[in-house]
Write a protein that holds these residues in place. Structure first.
Motif, mmCIF file in Angstrom:
data_model
loop_
_atom_site.group_PDB
_atom_site.id
_atom_site.type_symbol
_atom_site.label_atom_id
_atom_site.label_comp_id
_atom_site.label_asym_id
_atom_site.label_seq_id
_atom_site.Cartn_x
_atom_site.Cartn_y
_atom_site.Cartn_z
ATOM 1 N N ARG A 10 48.556 19.471 -85.079
ATOM 2 C CA ARG A 10 49.452 20.545 -85.485
ATOM 3 C C ARG A 10 48.666 21.792 -85.880
ATOM 4 N N LEU A 12 45.423 24.713 -85.428
ATOM 5 C CA LEU A 12 44.832 25.431 -84.300
ATOM 6 C C LEU A 12 43.788 24.551 -83.624
ATOM 7 N N GLN A 20 42.819 32.231 -78.966
ATOM 8 C CA GLN A 20 44.248 32.521 -78.929
ATOM 9 C C GLN A 20 44.548 33.898 -78.341
ATOM 10 N N MET A 94 50.955 32.148 -77.764
ATOM 11 C CA MET A 94 51.522 32.181 -79.112
ATOM 12 C C MET A 94 52.416 33.401 -79.228
ATOM 13 N N HIS A 142 48.439 24.362 -75.441
ATOM 14 C CA HIS A 142 48.943 24.483 -76.806
ATOM 15 C C HIS A 142 49.854 25.703 -76.849
ATOM 16 N N TRP A 144 52.851 28.029 -79.146
ATOM 17 C CA TRP A 144 53.274 28.302 -80.521
ATOM 18 C C TRP A 144 54.407 29.316 -80.544
ATOM 19 N N ILE A 146 56.178 31.337 -83.777
ATOM 20 C CA ILE A 146 56.202 31.556 -85.223
ATOM 21 C C ILE A 146 57.265 32.594 -85.526
ATOM 22 N N ARG A 178 62.536 23.500 -83.029
ATOM 23 C CA ARG A 178 61.435 22.578 -83.335
ATOM 24 C C ARG A 178 61.823 21.149 -82.974
ATOM 25 N N HIS A 187 54.604 24.066 -80.701
ATOM 26 C CA HIS A 187 54.767 23.904 -82.138
ATOM 27 C C HIS A 187 55.553 25.105 -82.672
ATOM 28 N N ILE A 230 49.796 29.158 -90.214
ATOM 29 C CA ILE A 230 49.596 28.809 -88.803
ATOM 30 C C ILE A 230 48.388 27.888 -88.659
ATOM 31 N N GLY A 233 49.269 24.545 -89.606
ATOM 32 C CA GLY A 233 50.368 23.951 -88.863
ATOM 33 C C GLY A 233 51.561 23.608 -89.727
ATOM 34 N N GLU A 235 55.109 23.638 -90.848
ATOM 35 C CA GLU A 235 56.321 23.974 -90.098
ATOM 36 C C GLU A 235 57.282 24.839 -90.901
#
Length: 280
Positions: A10, A12, A20, A94, A142, A144, A146, A178, A187, A230, A233, A235
């Motif tokens: 979860r 980085l 990223q 992301m 991966h 993301w 946010i 989620r 994520h 972040i 991780g 949530e």
């Protein structure tokens, strides 16, 4: 493509922020600008969007080679399409949804246009952009999402009815997405700042917060806390100890919060009520 389980941490992945490529909306706003400084300083490559080109260009000048600028209006479908195209070209995996607007005032004085503007930017356009970019995030090793929410996405507050409506909805969207993506490599995080000193605040709002004893964070502090959320991780992150406690109390014993806020009503109304005859 869907996976039967999350095959990744979860946090980085290896390479940290230097690995990223991030799309940040609302980057010309107070928290948005601070996030650009925070993440570019940590080594991320950023595609930043917002309505104020001069502010975006100033950020790019501070971080040469790390920041790509795209002045755009998130509420316009064609400009969202161009955002997605540029995010794909930049290899963004992301998405930080930081765009938003607020209007403080009694709900009865809100116009139809003001209500529509709040919902369109804070909620509808954010959901549409996220959906459009989701195939890229699902295909990434991966991915993301946010979403920057607010304490007022957990606590309904007088003078913030329209804003609360959008932020409650954004929190629900984040939670549902989620869970919908629980068997993928995307994520989904929700970070809720408390009151923050930004240009979005009218002077009377800062004066009201001072009169009520409400803490206000600097955008730079918020950006640092978002970055750490972040990295860990987390949530769900509510910034501010008293605000976390108040949110829990509101969930368990809303009548207690009702009574506490009723006592604040005269002070709130004193700062947000317009004299009769003024246009809202």
């Amino acid at each position: 493509m869907p996976w039967s389980r999350k095959p990744w941490s979860r946090q980085l992945p290896e390479g940290g922020w230097a690995a990223q490529s991030v799309l940040i909306t609302g980057a010309s706003g107070g928290i948005g600008q601070a996030l650009v400084d925070e993440l570019a300083g940590a080594g991320a490559r950023l595609l930043i969007t917002g309505r104020r080109r001069e502010a975006l260009d100033a950020l790019a000048a501070r971080h040469p080679g790390r920041v790509t600028v795209m002045a755009a209006d998130l509420t316009r479908a064609e400009e969202r399409r161009r955002m997605v195209e540029q995010a794909l070209e930049a290899g963004c995996t992301m998405l930080i949804n930081a765009a938003g607007v607020n209007r403080v005032g009694l709900f009865e004085s809100s116009s139809d246009d003001e209500i529509e503007a709040l919902i369109t930017l804070n909620l509808t356009s954010t959901l549409q952009l996220t959906r459009a970019l989701l195939p890229r995030l699902l295909a990434a090793e991966h991915g993301w999402v946010i979403n920057l929410g607010s304490t007022f996405g957990t606590i309904g507050y007088p003078g913030q009815a329209g804003y609360c409506a959008t932020k409650f909805a954004l929190r629900g969207f984040t939670q549902a997405l989620r869970r919908e993506l629980a068997d993928t490599r995307v994520h989904v995080l929700h970070v809720a700042p408390r009151a923050t000193r930004t240009g979005m605040n009218a002077p009377e709002i800062e004066a009201m917060n001072q009169a009520l004893g409400n803490a206000m964070d600097a955008p730079q502090r918020v950006a640092g806390l978002v970055r750490r959320a972040i990295e860990a991780g987390r949530e769900e992150t509510q910034l501010g100890g008293p605000e976390r406690l108040f949110a829990r109390l509101n969930a368990l014993l809303p009548g207690v919060v009702d009574r506490a806020l009723r006592r604040q009503l005269p002070t709130i109304r004193r700062f947000i009520t317009k004299p009769r005859g003024d246009t809202p």
